[in-house]
Each structure stands twice: as C-alpha cells, then as structure tokens.
Design an enzyme around this catalytic site. Sequence first.
Site, PDB file in Angstrom:
ATOM      1  CB  SER A 188       5.247  -5.707 -12.100  1.00 41.13           C
ATOM      2  OG  SER A 188       6.214  -6.721 -11.988  1.00 41.13           O
ATOM      3  CE1 TYR A 195       2.369  -8.279  -7.798  1.00 45.62           C
ATOM      4  CE2 TYR A 195       3.885  -9.045  -9.496  1.00 45.62           C
ATOM      5  CZ  TYR A 195       3.531  -8.117  -8.535  1.00 45.62           C
ATOM      6  OH  TYR A 195       4.344  -7.024  -8.300  1.00 45.62           O
TER       7      TYR A 195
HETATM    8  N1  LIG Z   1       9.808  -5.597  -5.256  1.00 44.76           N
HETATM    9  C1  LIG Z   1       9.710  -5.927  -6.539  1.00 44.76           C
HETATM   10  O1  LIG Z   1      10.506  -6.744  -7.058  1.00 44.76           O
HETATM   11  C2  LIG Z   1       8.643  -5.314  -7.395  1.00 44.76           C
HETATM   12  C3  LIG Z   1       8.710  -5.530  -8.779  1.00 44.76           C
HETATM   13  C4  LIG Z   1       7.713  -4.998  -9.578  1.00 44.76           C
HETATM   14  C5  LIG Z   1       6.692  -4.273  -9.026  1.00 44.76           C
HETATM   15  N2  LIG Z   1       6.632  -4.070  -7.675  1.00 44.76           N
HETATM   16  C6  LIG Z   1       5.503  -3.315  -7.125  1.00 44.76           C
HETATM   17  O2  LIG Z   1       5.994  -2.251  -6.346  1.00 44.76           O
HETATM   18  C7  LIG Z   1       5.006  -1.869  -5.389  1.00 44.76           C
HETATM   19  C8  LIG Z   1       5.672  -1.707  -4.016  1.00 44.76           C
HETATM   20  O3  LIG Z   1       6.127  -2.951  -3.566  1.00 44.76           O
HETATM   21  P1  LIG Z   1       7.497  -3.159  -2.776  1.00 44.76           P
HETATM   22  O4  LIG Z   1       8.354  -4.023  -3.603  1.00 44.76           O
HETATM   23  O5  LIG Z   1       8.018  -1.884  -2.288  1.00 44.76           O
HETATM   24  O6  LIG Z   1       6.985  -4.099  -1.576  1.00 44.76           O
HETATM   25  P2  LIG Z   1       6.783  -3.853  -0.023  1.00 44.76           P
HETATM   26  O7  LIG Z   1       8.055  -3.404   0.605  1.00 44.76           O
HETATM   27  O8  LIG Z   1       6.136  -5.087   0.493  1.00 44.76           O
HETATM   28  O9  LIG Z   1       5.757  -2.635   0.027  1.00 44.76           O
HETATM   29  C9  LIG Z   1       4.379  -2.794  -0.206  1.00 44.76           C
HETATM   30  C10 LIG Z   1       3.657  -1.620   0.395  1.00 44.76           C
HETATM   31  O10 LIG Z   1       2.252  -1.760   0.135  1.00 44.76           O
HETATM   32  C11 LIG Z   1       1.543  -1.468   1.309  1.00 44.76           C
HETATM   33  N3  LIG Z   1       0.247  -2.141   1.330  1.00 44.76           N
HETATM   34  C12 LIG Z   1      -0.032  -3.448   1.177  1.00 44.76           C
HETATM   35  N4  LIG Z   1      -1.348  -3.664   1.310  1.00 44.76           N
HETATM   36  C13 LIG Z   1      -1.911  -2.448   1.552  1.00 44.76           C
HETATM   37  C14 LIG Z   1      -3.230  -2.002   1.772  1.00 44.76           C
HETATM   38  N5  LIG Z   1      -4.282  -2.838   1.777  1.00 44.76           N
HETATM   39  N6  LIG Z   1      -3.448  -0.675   1.972  1.00 44.76           N
HETATM   40  C15 LIG Z   1      -2.420   0.186   1.979  1.00 44.76           C
HETATM   41  N7  LIG Z   1      -1.153  -0.181   1.760  1.00 44.76           N
HETATM   42  C16 LIG Z   1      -0.901  -1.468   1.555  1.00 44.76           C
HETATM   43  C17 LIG Z   1       2.455  -1.958   2.454  1.00 44.76           C
HETATM   44  O11 LIG Z   1       2.178  -1.219   3.645  1.00 44.76           O
HETATM   45  P3  LIG Z   1       1.332  -1.728   4.903  1.00 44.76           P
HETATM   46  O12 LIG Z   1       1.550  -3.205   5.033  1.00 44.76           O
HETATM   47  O13 LIG Z   1       1.911  -0.932   6.037  1.00 44.76           O
HETATM   48  O14 LIG Z   1      -0.081  -1.343   4.603  1.00 44.76           O
HETATM   49  C18 LIG Z   1       3.821  -1.563   1.921  1.00 44.76           C
HETATM   50  O15 LIG Z   1       4.118  -0.224   2.274  1.00 44.76           O
HETATM   51  C19 LIG Z   1       3.927  -2.958  -5.436  1.00 44.76           C
HETATM   52  O16 LIG Z   1       2.838  -2.478  -6.183  1.00 44.76           O
HETATM   53  C20 LIG Z   1       4.619  -4.093  -6.168  1.00 44.76           C
HETATM   54  O17 LIG Z   1       3.706  -4.937  -6.824  1.00 44.76           O
HETATM   55  C21 LIG Z   1       7.596  -4.557  -6.853  1.00 44.76           C
END
Ligand SMILES: NC(=O)c1ccc[n+]([C@@H]2O[C@H](COP(=O)([O-])OP(=O)(O)OC[C@H]3O[C@@H](n4cnc5c(N)ncnc54)[C@H](OP(=O)(O)O)[C@@H]3O)[C@@H](O)[C@H]2O)c1
Length: 246
Positions: free
Chosen positions: A139, A152
């Site tokens: 991130s 985080y």
């Molecule tokens: N959105 C942003 O602004 C942003 C910015 C920088 C980095 N990121 C990173 O991008 C990645 C994806 O996030 P996103 O933004 O797409 O958020 P999101 O829509 O909330 O997706 C998160 C995913 O992680 C899965 N997850 C959570 N806990 C889990 C577990 N214990 N085992 C397996 N799967 C798990 C969730 O699926 P289930 O709940 O179905 O398990 C969901 O599919 C993350 O690593 C996040 O830190 C996001």
Amino acid sequence: MSKKVAIITGASSGIGQATALELSKQGFRVMLAARREDRLKQLQSEVIRHGGEASYQVTDVTSFAEVEALAKATIEQFGQIDILVNNAGIMPLSFISSRKVDEWDRMVNVNIKGVLYGIGAVLPYMEEQKSGHIINISSVAGHKVMPTSSVYSGTKFAVRAITEGLRQEMKSGQNIRTTIICPGAVATELTHTISDENIIRNLQENYSDVQTLTGEDIAKAIAYAVSQPDHVDVSEIIIRPTEQAL
Ligand SMILES: NC(=O)c1ccc[n+]([C@@H]2O[C@H](COP(=O)([O-])OP(=O)(O)OC[C@H]3O[C@@H](n4cnc5c(N)ncnc54)[C@H](OP(=O)(O)O)[C@@H]3O)[C@@H](O)[C@H]2O)c1
C-alpha cells in the site's frame, strides 16, 4: 503450451475480484480464494461466462494448513502454479492508544502471516517448475505512516520487506519473480473493517474531493507486471489517485 495459472487470495471483492477478471481476460486460468463462498461461486460463474477457466477454494489465509490446501487444490485442478497474487488484507485503522488488541492481532495474522503462508505454500511448486511470480499487495501506507495507520502501515511495510528479501533470495537462476503493488485510495469494501466511526468520517471527509481508483485500475497494473518477459522483474509499482496528497 498450457495456459498459465494464477491463484488470487481475497478474490471475493475489490482488487482481488477485479484482478481475477482481468487475468482471466488475459488468458490466465484462475484459482479464487477467500472465506465467502457465495462470492467466489458468483465470480467463478462470471469468469466462465466470459469464456475463461476458474475454480475456487474457500480459504482463510491465517491458517497455513488452509493455504497449503489451496496450493494443492490448484495443482490437482490445473497442474501448475505460475502466479500468486497475495491480496487478502484488512485495514481496521485505529489509534494505538485505543488498545484494540484484537484488531492488531487480526491485521498481523491476515496482512503479514497470510502473505508469508501464501509464499510458503507455492514456493516448493515454483522451485520445482523453475518459474513463478509472486505479487504481494502492500500500500501507499507501506511507504508512509499516518495517525491511526501505525499498525496497518506496520503490516504493509512488512509486506514490502518480505517481498524485497524474497526477490534477493530468488536471484540465482530460479526464474522466480516478485512484485510489490502499492495502491493509494481504491473504492472497495476495505474501510468496512474500521470499527471507529470518527475515523471513517474523517476518511470520508479527506477523500470527498478525490476521484478514487477502482479495483480495475490496480488489476491492470498487476496484468502489466505479469505480462513482462522472464528477464524483466517489475519489482514495485505505486499507483495513486491523481489528486491524492499523501
Ligand atoms: N482499497 C484500498 O484503498 C487499498 C489501498 C492499498 C492497499 N490495499 C490492499 O489491497 C488488498 C485488497 O483489499 P481491497 O481494497 O480489495 O479490500 P476488500 O474489498 O475488503 O477485499 C479484501 C479481501 O480480503 C479477503 N480477506 C480478508 N480476510 C481474509 C482471510 N482471513 N482469509 C482470506 N481472505 C481474507 C476478503 O474476503 P473474505 O472476507 O471473503 O475472506 C476480501 O476478498 C488488501 O491487502 C489491502 O490492504 C487496498
């Protein structure tokens, strides 16, 4: 030559879901992993409807046994693992002084241990194949710390350190590449993991004038990294909304 195979964790929403669709469009066979089976099933159907190949395995990335089972199921289903997108993550932002110890534990377990377990599960297969590509989602918070992002950010700094260490370790003729992806603000369900209402309100205010990224924007960066020839290692990509200040 058989089509390449990509495992995507956190495929049930946001960046992971968009990445599965994009990689499948690019001709990859995809193995979808997360905990919510209904979402994985829907996504599998969508990929197949668009002419792609997909399978899924319900997986909690905080369990090494489950992540190993995911790698084994991928081999049984598709015969190879070419790409792992270690994307599953949570972001329950809070002040350290709020002592949300359960949230600290969960962040460390999902964001750091989950990434390590993914690497540990696929590496033996990639080493045997003498090829592979591990993409870890860090991130902008893996470069910068803000109040409420201490833990985080700590997990996302760790993801960058682990990925860079792996890159150096893999240098000698193993043909295993690594990429760190560092998104800025992407409109997904990630903020649903924040339990402090004030922090949610502040984030909404801070980003009200910013056109945030979409999961597809990040998926395209991942597709770029995996489409390079073997001698090119795209080591890190930072992608922000144009208007994001930090
Ligand atoms: N959105 C942003 O602004 C942003 C910015 C920088 C980095 N990121 C990173 O991008 C990645 C994806 O996030 P996103 O933004 O797409 O958020 P999101 O829509 O909330 O997706 C998160 C995913 O992680 C899965 N997850 C959570 N806990 C889990 C577990 N214990 N085992 C397996 N799967 C798990 C969730 O699926 P289930 O709940 O179905 O398990 C969901 O599919 C993350 O690593 C996040 O830190 C996001």
